[in-house]
Design a protein around this motif. Structure first.
Motif: not given
Ligand code: GLY
Ligand code: MN
Ligand code: MN
Length: 460
Positions: A420-441
């Motif tokens: 039933e999900f034939a209209d989804v060939r591929g999905i990717r969501i990509e971001d660039d994440v900096l590790v900081t001393t507190e967590g991330s940005e």
């Protein structure tokens, strides 16, 4: 050779980097920039990209140059432009001008390098003309895609330890790359309603990058055939029911990279099945980013994404079973076959010219498990590291139609429901994440990723 606008602190940044290197090695290092290879005749060349280890310490993309680093000193070897080159290329900076800009202590022509080779370590440059020259001059094989040995290995480890976390000079550039990458994606979304071909959306995105006098940091992926993970074809027409996946990144003039993926509906409206899967991928993406902080194992981030995807697919009725058990049996890799991301810096997949030396903590080796074998980074996170977070869902025929794979996972996939999900060939969501001393940005946070806002951006 380019005349570049550089910040006044370039030479300070470079001095600091070589002083750090001098604390780690007690032998000289020679780094070559690489050649601009001809396409047919000598003056018609492929675009030049300087080697990243060279760029890290030399700061400028100088073709056919080398630097020698010893005890914090920088020596530059490059030939002055020939008199005839003025005719074709105009006035270009002299060796002395370049040396001043990058803070070199000494500068000479390439031929002088021959007297400075003794006991020097190096790292292989990708182009054949250069690695052949490196091998001949150093009288040993210096081969790309082969693990460095001896002092070359020691040099590799020292450079990795510096390049794993980014200094202020690098972060300034990485933020510029991220900002232009974000603009390019917004332009791609806005261009979609008028576009008939993938190529037109690619042109809108790369046009933004080129207009900022940058280049792409890898071959763009702009495709409706997104089940092909690194699809580099752009000829397909855009149909209203299609999802378009765009993985496009900008690279600054000094080589620092962005790497972002968004997936949007060509029509400006996700179908309900597309939205369901999109939200599963987004939930995995958000869970991973929320978890990023110093000390966390990147492998655990990958497994968190795998579990979130398994959970989401159980809720949609595509998987049956317990999400943890599904991940243990690598069922997530049926739809999420790649790793959650990689290091980002002077290269997309930063330092993968050194194999897994940079990505894997000493003593760790790549797993051959179906669900872990494409994990490119396996280290505890540290402040200053920049990583991508890029979960995805794909229906790859080569995986899903493989008889052995199908029989192994027969009982955990509801194949009827999946259809039933034939209209989804591929999905990717990509971001660039900096590790900081507190967590991330998230350096690319200015690019929305929730389904409603993505639709709005496509609809203008
Ligand atoms: N753009 C290639 C990657 O995301 O790994
Ligand atoms: Mn990536
Ligand atoms: Mn990417």
């Amino acid at each position: 050779m380019l005349i570049l606008q550089t910040s006044t602190s370039l030479s300070d940044t470079l001095r600091h980097r070589r002083q750090q290197l001098a604390k780690l090695i007690d032998f000289p290092a020679i780094l070559w920039s690489g050649s601009n290879n001809p396409r047919n005749f000598l003056a018609n060349t492929f675009p030049f990209r300087a080697n990243s280890h060279f760029l890290y310490f030399a700061g400028l993309p100088l073709p056919k140059a080398a630097i020698r680093l010893e005890a914090g000193k920088l020596e530059l070897f490059i030939d002055d432009p020939s008199p005839s080159s003025v005719l074709w290329h105009g006035e270009t900076p002299t060796r002395e001008e370049i040396a001043e800009k990058i803070g070199a202590d000494v500068a000479g022509p390439m031929a002088e390098l021959e007297s400075w080779l003794e006991d020097a370590a190096t790292l292989a440059v990708q182009d054949a003309a250069t690695w052949t020259q490196q091998s001949q001059l150093l009288n040993r094989w210096v081969l790309p895609q082969s693990p460095p040995q001896g002092i070359d290995l020691e040099l590799a480890k020292a450079i990795i330890s510096l390049r794993l976390t980014h200094d202020d000079g690098a972060l300034t550039e990485l933020r510029k790359a991220a900002a232009v990458t974000v603009k390019a994606h917004k332009a791609g979304m806005a261009a979609t309603p008028q576009a008939k071909l993938e190529a037109e959306v690619r042109a809108a995105m790369e046009g933004v990058i080129i207009a900022h006098n940058m280049t792409t940091s890898y071959n763009s992926i702009v495709t409706v055939r997104s089940e092909v993970l690194h699809n580099e074809q752009y000829h397909h027409s855009l149909q209203p029911g299609d999802l378009l996946l765009a993985d496009v990144g900008a690279e600054t003039q000094t080589g620092w990279a962005g790497d972002v993926t968004r997936t949007w509906p060509v029509s400006g409206k996700f179908s309900s099945t597309q939205r369901d899967i999109y939200n599963v991928v987004l939930a995995a993406h958000d869970a991973c980013i929320a978890k990023i902080q110093p000390g966390v194992e990147y492998e655990d981030i990958h497994l968190l994404a795998a579990t979130a995807i398994a959970e989401g697919l159980v809720e949609l009725g595509i998987f049956q079973g317990n999400p943890q058990d599904l991940v243990e049996m690598d069922a997530h890799a049926l739809f999420f076959p790649h790793g959650i991301g990689h290091l980002l810096g002077l290269d997309v997949h930063d330092m993968e010219d050194l194999g897994d030396l940079a990505g894997y903590e000493e003593g760790r080796e790549r797993s051959d498990r179906f669900g872990l074998s494409y994990l490119r980074l396996n280290r505890p996170l540290r402040p200053g590291m920049l990583v991508t977070i890029e979960p995805g869902f794909y229906q790859v025929p080569a995986i899903l139609n493989d008889v052995n794979v199908r029989s192994k996972y027969q009982s955990v996939v509801n194949w009827q429901r999946l259809s039933e999900f034939a209209d989804v060939r591929g999905i990717r969501i990509e971001d660039d994440v900096l590790v900081t001393t507190e967590g991330s940005e998230v350096l690319t946070a200015a690019l929305p990723n929730d389904a409603d806002t993505v639709e709005n951006l496509v609809n203008g």
